[in-house]
Design an enzyme around this catalytic site. Structure first.
Site, PDB file in Angstrom:
ATOM      1  CD  GLU A   1     -45.618 -10.947  40.311  1.00 11.95           C
ATOM      2  OE1 GLU A   1     -46.725 -11.517  40.253  1.00 11.95           O
ATOM      3  OE2 GLU A   1     -44.538 -11.554  40.250  1.00 11.95           O
TER       4      GLU A   1
ATOM      5  CG  ASP B   1     -41.471 -13.145  38.387  1.00  8.73           C
ATOM      6  OD1 ASP B   1     -41.377 -12.121  39.072  1.00  8.73           O
ATOM      7  OD2 ASP B   1     -42.547 -13.727  38.142  1.00  8.73           O
TER       8      ASP B   1
ATOM      9  CG  HIS C   1     -52.155 -21.039  40.027  1.00 10.56           C
ATOM     10  ND1 HIS C   1     -51.246 -20.618  40.955  1.00 10.56           N
ATOM     11  CD2 HIS C   1     -51.922 -20.293  38.907  1.00 10.56           C
ATOM     12  CE1 HIS C   1     -50.506 -19.657  40.435  1.00 10.56           C
ATOM     13  NE2 HIS C   1     -50.898 -19.434  39.191  1.00 10.56           N
TER      14      HIS C   1
ATOM     15  CG  ASP D   1     -42.075 -14.369  42.142  1.00  5.95           C
ATOM     16  OD1 ASP D   1     -42.420 -13.281  41.655  1.00  5.95           O
ATOM     17  OD2 ASP D   1     -42.439 -15.464  41.667  1.00  5.95           O
TER      18      ASP D   1
ATOM     19  CD  GLU E   1     -49.862 -11.635  38.118  1.00  2.00           C
ATOM     20  OE1 GLU E   1     -50.833 -12.134  38.716  1.00  2.00           O
ATOM     21  OE2 GLU E   1     -48.687 -12.010  38.291  1.00  2.00           O
TER      22      GLU E   1
ATOM     23  CG  ASP F   1     -46.932 -14.071  42.837  1.00  5.97           C
ATOM     24  OD1 ASP F   1     -46.331 -15.103  43.186  1.00  5.97           O
ATOM     25  OD2 ASP F   1     -47.376 -13.898  41.689  1.00  5.97           O
TER      26      ASP F   1
ATOM     27  CG  HIS G   1     -44.841  -9.789  36.651  1.00  3.24           C
ATOM     28  ND1 HIS G   1     -46.071 -10.382  36.493  1.00  3.24           N
ATOM     29  CD2 HIS G   1     -44.052 -10.717  37.250  1.00  3.24           C
ATOM     30  CE1 HIS G   1     -46.024 -11.621  36.968  1.00  3.24           C
ATOM     31  NE2 HIS G   1     -44.812 -11.841  37.441  1.00  3.24           N
TER      32      HIS G   1
ATOM     33  CG  ASP H   1     -51.435 -23.250  43.277  1.00  6.42           C
ATOM     34  OD1 ASP H   1     -50.518 -23.670  42.559  1.00  6.42           O
ATOM     35  OD2 ASP H   1     -51.814 -22.054  43.297  1.00  6.42           O
TER      36      ASP H   1
ATOM     37  CG  ASP I   1     -49.713 -10.956  42.229  1.00  7.87           C
ATOM     38  OD1 ASP I   1     -50.750 -10.890  42.921  1.00  7.87           O
ATOM     39  OD2 ASP I   1     -49.475 -11.909  41.459  1.00  7.87           O
TER      40      ASP I   1
HETATM   41  C1  XLS Z   1     -46.000 -15.545  37.551  1.00  8.18           C
HETATM   42  C2  XLS Z   1     -47.201 -14.915  38.072  1.00  8.18           C
HETATM   43  C3  XLS Z   1     -48.204 -15.882  38.673  1.00  8.18           C
HETATM   44  C4  XLS Z   1     -49.553 -15.236  38.799  1.00  8.18           C
HETATM   45  C5  XLS Z   1     -50.663 -16.197  39.018  1.00  8.18           C
HETATM   46  O1  XLS Z   1     -45.001 -14.910  37.296  1.00  8.18           O
HETATM   47  O2  XLS Z   1     -46.831 -13.928  38.980  1.00  8.18           O
HETATM   48  O3  XLS Z   1     -47.745 -16.356  39.883  1.00  8.18           O
HETATM   49  O4  XLS Z   1     -49.581 -14.286  39.809  1.00  8.18           O
HETATM   50  O5  XLS Z   1     -50.832 -17.063  37.948  1.00  8.18           O
HETATM   51 NI    NI Z   2     -48.164 -12.834  40.176  1.00  2.00          NI
HETATM   52 NI    NI Z   3     -44.618 -13.328  38.896  1.00  2.00          NI
END
Ligand code: XLS
Ligand code: NI
Ligand code: NI
Length: 440
Positions: free
Chosen positions: A270, A309, A103, A311, A234, A341, A273, A106, A298
């Site tokens: 993702e 999430d 991003h 992750d 996404e 991700d 998600h 970042d 992702d």
């Molecule tokens: C958040 C998203 C984010 C996207 C990028 O849940 O996964 O990290 O991948 O903005």
């Molecule tokens: Ni993501």
């Molecule tokens: Ni995410």
């Protein structure tokens, strides 16, 4: 100047095979190994998520950061941004990953004004460009963070305030230019705060119209500056807002079609998600894929006991196999890739844990690729599926598919042929066969 080293003591990660006891070696990911006519490296197109891997701190709503990274030592935030970029490329090359994603916020902190922010960005983008050239690492995608700054509390493109919409537009304009400069292969829109908390204060129709307008502007500007990357959306069903507009693959596809945007976008799916939306990972991949819109992934994993999430790094071989089965089924992701991700658990505080986590994830996908390829080669599922629908290949079924019969014809058919026979779906048998392939 002496070259700084941020991961001293860690050498380039090598493939040592499944028997290796070395936590800093690949067990299954062998970049050069051929699978179905392509190297693993070409199939998998792994990517590092800058926000988690480089900028993550281990902080959670209950506690302070736990990861003390050597690239965060300076008192000067711009120095930190540079050190982080240097450390990132050291990490990518030591791990042997060809792509990364970021991003805007970042790679560099915002300044007081847009001009100041963009000036800072230009400096760090030119460092990224130099490091890309030196190492051969490429940008899989970039995106704009339009959710952290308080100005986006009520969304970006779906904000009720047009002033905020304009700010978001300015931000995306800059990131498309950055994508062009760095040769990004894709550009991602993740919803951020595009969604709502309550209908008591929300005009949902207007917000969705605005979102479509915003995406149209991005498409137009990309064309104007000749940015050729693939646009990706996404999906995510909730978090940070209660109702995220880009709920899942099906929702996003119908949104894009409603506004005539479907030919400009694909989806970045993702895993976590999809599961938050109440789907399996492979379900959302498949919905995107059958619509010709699966563009990138992702790659992470959620926790079935937790409703957010999390992750986590992917490690479940059943999931990676099913994902790779769908990806191989559509002959790869094109310009997309497998972007991790994913973040360490807060208590994983050693610097080497970053390597170990990515190694495990890469191995999980390498194994998934190999097993999925066997499943395709042996037609394990495709033969069963083909046979399951074979009544549509001849007779009344073929006529139904060809649009040659109506309800009256169906009635005539039933009056003549009576009850259909019960046919088993053979689910347990297939599950048993998959286990044989998983264990080898
Ligand atoms: C958040 C998203 C984010 C996207 C990028 O849940 O996964 O990290 O991948 O903005
Ligand atoms: Ni993501
Ligand atoms: Ni995410």
């Amino acid at each position: 100047m002496v070259k700084k080293e941020f991961f001293p003591g860690i050498k380039k990660i090598r493939f040592e095979g499944p028997k290796s006891k070395n936590p800093l070696a690949f067990k299954w990911y062998n970049p050069k190994e051929e699978v179905a006519g392509k190297s693993m490296r070409e199939h998998l197109r792994f990517s590092i998520a800058y926000w988690h891997t480089m900028k993550g701190s281990g902080a959670d709503p209950f506690g302070a950061p736990t990861w003390m990274r050597p690239w965060n030592k300076s008192n000067n935030p711009l120095r930190i941004a540079e050190d982080t970029m240097l450390a990132a490329f050291e990490f990518f090359t030591k791990l042997g990953v060809d792509y990364y994603c970021f991003h805007d916020r970042d790679i560099c902190p915002e300044g007081e004004t847009l001009i100041e922010t963009n000036k800072r960005l230009d400096k760090i983008i030119s460092l990224a460009k130099k490091l890309q050239k030196d190492t051969g690492v490429k940008l899989l995608w970039n995106t704009s963070n339009m959710f952290s700054n308080p100005r986006f509390a009520h969304g970006a493109a779906t904000n009720p305030d047009a002033h905020v919409f304009a700010y978001a537009g300015a931000q995306v304009k800059k990131m498309l230019e950055a994508g062009l400069e760095l040769g990004a292969e894709n550009y991602v829109f993740w919803g951020g705060r595009e969604g709502y908390e309550t209908l008591l204060n929300t005009d949902m129709k207007r917000e969705l119209d605005h979102l479509a307008m915003f995406l149209r502007m991005a498409v137009d500007y990309a064309r104007e500056i000749k940015f050729k990357g693939q646009f990706l959306i996404e999906p995510k069903p909730k978090e940070p807002t209660k109702h995220q507009y880009d709920f899942d693959s099906a929702t996003v596809i119908s949104f894009l079609r409603k506004y005539g945007l479907e030919k400009y976008f694909k989806l970045n799916i993702e895993a976590n998600h999809a599961t938050l939306a109440g789907h399996t990972f492979e379900h959302d991949l498949a919905v995107a894929s059958i619509n010709g819109m699966l563009g990138s992934v992702d790659a992470n994993r959620g926790d079935l006991l937790l409703g957010w999430d999390t992750d986590q790094f992917p490690s479940d071989i059943y999931q990676t196999t099913m994902a790779m089965y769908i990806i191989l089924g559509q002959k790869g992701l094109g310009t997309g890739g497998l972007n991790f991700d994913a973040k360490l658990r807060r208590g994983s505080t050693d610097l080497e844990d970053l390597f170990i986590a990515h190694i495990g994830a890469m191995d999980a996908f390498a194994l998934g690729l190999k097993i999925a390829n066997e499943l395709h080669k042996d037609k394990v599922l495709s033969d069963v599926i083909k046979n399951r629908y074979s009544s549509y290949d001849t007779g009344i079924g073929a006529k139904i598919e060809a649009g040659m019969v109506d309800l009256k014809d169906l009635e005539v058919f039933i009056l003549k042929n009576g009850e259909p026979k019960q046919v088993s779906g053979k689910q347990e048998m297939l599950e048993n066969i998959i286990n044989q392939y998983l264990v080898g």
